[in-house]
Design a protein around this motif. Structure first.
Motif, PDB file in Angstrom:
ATOM      1  N   GLY A 175     -18.246 -75.465  57.409  1.00  0.00           N
ATOM      2  CA  GLY A 175     -19.178 -75.238  56.309  1.00  0.00           C
ATOM      3  C   GLY A 175     -20.574 -75.738  56.556  1.00  0.00           C
ATOM      4  N   GLY A 176     -20.846 -76.334  57.703  1.00  0.00           N
ATOM      5  CA  GLY A 176     -22.178 -76.848  57.976  1.00  0.00           C
ATOM      6  C   GLY A 176     -23.046 -75.826  58.682  1.00  0.00           C
ATOM      7  N   THR A 177     -24.191 -76.317  59.173  1.00  0.00           N
ATOM      8  CA  THR A 177     -25.123 -75.437  59.869  1.00  0.00           C
ATOM      9  C   THR A 177     -25.132 -75.692  61.374  1.00  0.00           C
ATOM     10  OG1 THR A 177     -26.941 -76.987  59.436  1.00  0.00           O
ATOM     11  CG2 THR A 177     -26.610 -75.197  57.849  1.00  0.00           C
ATOM     12  N   SER A 178     -24.290 -76.615  61.847  1.00  0.00           N
ATOM     13  CA  SER A 178     -24.208 -76.872  63.283  1.00  0.00           C
ATOM     14  C   SER A 178     -22.773 -77.217  63.659  1.00  0.00           C
ATOM     15  CB  SER A 178     -25.141 -78.028  63.685  1.00  0.00           C
ATOM     16  OG  SER A 178     -24.746 -79.235  63.053  1.00  0.00           O
ATOM     17  N   ASP A 179     -22.449 -77.000  64.950  1.00  0.00           N
ATOM     18  CA  ASP A 179     -21.109 -77.281  65.439  1.00  0.00           C
ATOM     19  C   ASP A 179     -21.210 -77.569  66.930  1.00  0.00           C
ATOM     20  OD1 ASP A 179     -18.352 -77.597  65.421  1.00  0.00           O
ATOM     21  OD2 ASP A 179     -17.941 -75.441  65.623  1.00  0.00           O
TER      22      ASP A 179
ATOM     23  N   THR B 190     -22.913 -70.172  57.757  1.00  0.00           N
ATOM     24  CA  THR B 190     -22.349 -71.491  58.077  1.00  0.00           C
ATOM     25  C   THR B 190     -21.499 -71.364  59.328  1.00  0.00           C
ATOM     26  OG1 THR B 190     -20.445 -71.100  56.621  1.00  0.00           O
ATOM     27  CG2 THR B 190     -22.323 -72.296  55.670  1.00  0.00           C
TER      28      THR B 190
ATOM     29  N   THR C 189     -19.713 -67.912  59.757  1.00  0.00           N
ATOM     30  CA  THR C 189     -19.324 -67.196  58.537  1.00  0.00           C
ATOM     31  C   THR C 189     -20.552 -66.827  57.712  1.00  0.00           C
ATOM     32  OG1 THR C 189     -17.226 -68.402  58.452  1.00  0.00           O
ATOM     33  CG2 THR C 189     -17.949 -67.311  56.419  1.00  0.00           C
TER      34      THR C 189
ATOM     35  N   THR D 197     -21.690 -65.650  53.997  1.00  0.00           N
ATOM     36  CA  THR D 197     -21.158 -65.712  52.627  1.00  0.00           C
ATOM     37  C   THR D 197     -22.211 -65.186  51.654  1.00  0.00           C
ATOM     38  OG1 THR D 197     -19.869 -67.678  53.203  1.00  0.00           O
ATOM     39  CG2 THR D 197     -20.196 -67.235  50.855  1.00  0.00           C
TER      40      THR D 197
ATOM     41  N   THR E 269     -25.797 -66.526  53.034  1.00  0.00           N
ATOM     42  CA  THR E 269     -25.965 -67.779  53.780  1.00  0.00           C
ATOM     43  C   THR E 269     -25.038 -67.757  54.991  1.00  0.00           C
ATOM     44  OG1 THR E 269     -24.320 -68.865  52.363  1.00  0.00           O
ATOM     45  CG2 THR E 269     -26.637 -69.153  51.772  1.00  0.00           C
TER      46      THR E 269
END
Length: 199
Positions: free
Chosen positions: A154-158, A150, A171, A173, A148
């Motif tokens: 830890g989310g999917t957007s920034d 992130t 990242t 994982t 996965t």
């Protein structure tokens, strides 16, 4: 037993020793009914039967001491990957074969197929024929780990700023430990409005 025309002087007895001139029996090692290699599965726990065989019947018990080849330490390791019922085979007098079991141990790691190599270390009342060795390959049954992605937090957007120059850490994982290196090749989605190298 008796004397005719004479008398036995006390109790007369002589002993004749017959020396053994036959060679000690030769010992060979096989697995899976006469082969030098076998393949077993990790799950369910599978067993390979390793057999020591004499080339002649002996009046003596023949003891074969086995050893795990050091070359297999980096692949199959006891007792993590397999166990043995014993590392000693005793062939009773009058018999020509003896066996031990090598059994796989299940684990949860994705790993390479592994080899357990078993050699003869020493023989008592017998002679190893050449250099005896058997190889048991333990096939892995665990799935490859899932990956996965992130981004910071830890989310999917920034969101990052253009000035001053800001950084977002992406990242990868995996959901389980693996014995293999896991390589994740990334690509910039064609639907992106930001251009790599410019924005």
């Amino acid at each position: 037993d008796s004397v005719i025309n004479g008398v036995e002087d006390g109790t007369q007895q002589v002993v004749v020793t017959i020396t053994e001139d036959d060679p000690e029996p030769g010992v060979t090692l096989t697995v899976n009914g006469g082969m030098t290699t076998d393949v077993i599965t990790e799950n369910p726990n599978d067993t390979a039967v390793i057999t020591a065989t004499l080339d002649a019947v002996s009046e003596k018990d023949v003891t074969i001491q086995l050893a795990i080849d050091p070359a297999s330490t980096a692949t199959a390791t006891a007792p993590i990957d397999f166990t043995t019922s014993s590392l000693t085979i005793t062939i009773p007098a009058g018999s020509t074969t003896g066996t031990i079991d090598l059994t796989s141990v299940d684990d949860a790691f994705d790993e390479f197929d592994e080899d357990a190599i078993v050699n003869i270390d020493s023989v008592t009342n017998g002679v190893e024929v050449g250099s005896q060795s058997v190889t048991v390959t333990i096939t892995d049954d665990d799935p490859e780990p899932e990956v996965t992605l992130t981004v910071d937090g830890g989310g999917t957007s920034d969101t990052i700023t253009e000035n001053p120059t800001d950084t977002s850490t992406i990242t990868a994982t995996i959901d389980a430990v693996s014995e293999k290196d896991v390589t994740v090749n990334l690509a910039i989605n064609a639907a992106s409005t930001a251009t790599n190298g410019l924005d």
